[in-house]
Design a protein around this motif. Structure first.
Motif, short mmCIF file in Angstrom:
data_model
loop_
_atom_site.label_atom_id
_atom_site.label_comp_id
_atom_site.label_asym_id
_atom_site.label_seq_id
_atom_site.Cartn_x
_atom_site.Cartn_y
_atom_site.Cartn_z
N ASP A 59 0.96 -1.22 -0.03
CA ASP A 59 0.05 0.15 -0.01
C ASP A 59 0.86 1.24 0.14
N SER A 60 1.83 1.32 -0.88
CA SER A 60 2.78 2.38 -0.96
C SER A 60 2.10 3.98 -0.89
N GLN A 61 2.62 4.64 -0.33
CA GLN A 61 2.11 5.98 -0.24
C GLN A 61 3.27 7.01 -0.64
N LEU A 62 2.60 8.37 -0.78
CA LEU A 62 3.69 9.16 -1.40
C LEU A 62 4.76 9.66 -0.48
N GLY A 63 4.52 9.51 0.80
CA GLY A 63 5.50 9.66 1.80
C GLY A 63 6.60 8.59 1.99
N ASP A 64 6.31 7.52 1.32
CA ASP A 64 7.47 6.58 1.16
C ASP A 64 8.58 6.88 0.10
N THR A 65 8.31 7.97 -0.68
CA THR A 65 9.42 8.30 -1.36
C THR A 65 10.59 8.77 -0.60
N ALA A 66 11.65 8.11 -1.00
CA ALA A 66 12.93 8.20 -0.41
C ALA A 66 14.17 7.45 -0.72
N MET A 67 15.26 7.51 -0.07
CA MET A 67 16.42 6.69 -0.33
C MET A 67 16.13 5.47 0.52
N TYR A 68 16.49 4.40 0.24
CA TYR A 68 16.27 3.26 1.32
C TYR A 68 17.65 2.37 1.33
N PHE A 69 18.37 2.30 2.40
CA PHE A 69 19.65 1.64 2.70
C PHE A 69 19.29 0.48 3.69
N CYS A 70 19.96 -0.59 2.92
CA CYS A 70 20.07 -1.89 3.63
C CYS A 70 21.31 -1.73 4.60
N ALA A 71 21.30 -2.29 5.74
CA ALA A 71 22.58 -2.22 6.61
C ALA A 71 22.89 -3.43 7.40
N PHE A 72 23.96 -3.87 7.70
CA PHE A 72 24.23 -5.15 8.39
C PHE A 72 25.24 -4.71 9.50
N MET A 73 25.05 -5.27 10.56
CA MET A 73 25.82 -4.96 11.77
C MET A 73 26.04 -6.20 12.75
N ASN A 74 27.28 -6.38 13.01
CA ASN A 74 27.71 -7.59 13.77
C ASN A 74 28.38 -6.93 15.11
N TRP A 75 28.08 -7.23 16.36
CA TRP A 75 28.62 -6.71 17.27
C TRP A 75 30.10 -7.20 17.76
N ASN A 76 30.73 -8.07 17.00
CA ASN A 76 32.12 -8.47 16.95
C ASN A 76 32.99 -7.52 16.40
N TYR A 77 32.46 -6.63 15.67
CA TYR A 77 33.17 -5.79 14.74
C TYR A 77 33.07 -4.27 15.14
N GLY A 78 32.96 -4.11 16.35
CA GLY A 78 33.02 -2.89 16.99
C GLY A 78 31.61 -1.89 16.58
N GLN A 79 30.50 -2.90 16.52
CA GLN A 79 29.23 -2.42 16.57
C GLN A 79 28.94 -1.52 15.20
N ASN A 80 30.05 -1.78 14.34
CA ASN A 80 29.79 -1.07 13.13
C ASN A 80 28.68 -1.35 12.03
N PHE A 81 28.03 -0.51 11.48
CA PHE A 81 26.97 -0.55 10.59
C PHE A 81 27.68 -0.64 9.36
N VAL A 82 27.54 -1.48 8.47
CA VAL A 82 27.88 -1.55 7.06
C VAL A 82 26.67 -1.37 6.10
N PHE A 83 26.69 -0.43 5.27
CA PHE A 83 25.59 -0.06 4.47
C PHE A 83 25.71 -0.36 2.89
#
Lengths: 113, 115
Positions: free
Chosen positions: B81-105
């Motif tokens: 049910d897409s809405q006009l407000g959904d217009t945006a950039m979307y980023f997928c990200a990965f995080m493993n706490w064994n790597y300094g809590q870093n988020f990889v995008f």
């Protein structure tokens, strides 16, 4: 204000100048991060910090310096700005541990001319 | 090193329709988190949904749901049910706490919702 704030929001500087971007968070989160956002690359990690006085390099650290003398502040300094450092810079923080997300500031758009 | 790939630089969808954004990642870790972040024109990064790798059940948040295929290292986002407000950039990200809590995008997908 509660949350994470960056300053300035916009900055234009000249090549070779030193520039410092500020980041302040009110949650006492352990972890803080600096990312740069460039088209086609998403967000790339510049530096991160696990606690006060503990910092480490990320994926693209060259030309940047960070410090974290207090838990709530994590400034990013460009020692001698270059045009390739024109970007949008995001500061983020997270509580740490297994159940967490990253909270982001509003970003700083830096232009180096 | 962890990497995140989003193969669709741009997508569009008609208002009220459903759209799926793709994300694949590469890691040798077994325990990690995956996220979808939304970045509207305001530039603010907003968490849409998160998935814990050890949970088999796919996460759902209102109109947003994921299809998490751990063996295939795939993490797609479905917007119903897409809405006009959904217009945006979307980023997928990965995080493993064994790597300094870093988020990889990932590089992001620009989604346009058309009226």
């Amino acid at each position: 204000d509660a949350g994470i704030t960056q300053s300035p929001r916009y900055k234009i500087t000249e090549t070779g100048r030193q520039v410092t971007l500020m980041c302040h968070q009110t949650w006492s989160h352990s972890y803080m991060f600096w990312y740069r956002q460039d088209l086609g690359h998403g967000l790339r990690l510049i530096y991160y910090s696990a606690a006060a006085d503990i910092t480490d390099k990320g994926e693209v650290p060259d030309g940047y310096v960070v410090s974290r003398s207090k838990t709530e502040n994590f400034p990013l300094t460009l020692e001698s700005a270059t045009r390739s450092q024109t970007s949008v810079y995001f500061c983020a923080s997270s509580e740490g541990g297994r159940s967490t997300e990253a909270f982001f500031g509003q970003g700083t758009r830096l232009t180096v001319v | 090193a962890q990497t995140v790939t989003q193969s669709q630089p741009e997508m569009s969808v008609q208002e009220a329709e459903t759209v799926t954004l793709s994300c694949t990642y590469d890691t040798s870790e077994n325990n990690y988190y995956l996220f979808w972040y939304k970045q509207p024109p305001s530039r603010q990064m907003i968490l849409v949904i998160r998935q814990e790798a050890y949970k088999q059940q796919n996460a759902t948040e209102n109109r947003f749901s994921v299809n998490f295929q751990k063996a295939a290292k795939s993490f797609s986002l479905k917007i119903s049910d897409s809405q006009l407000g959904d217009t945006a950039m979307y980023f997928c990200a990965f995080m493993n706490w064994n790597y300094g809590q870093n988020f990889v995008f990932g590089p992001g997908t620009r989604l346009s919702v058309l009226p």
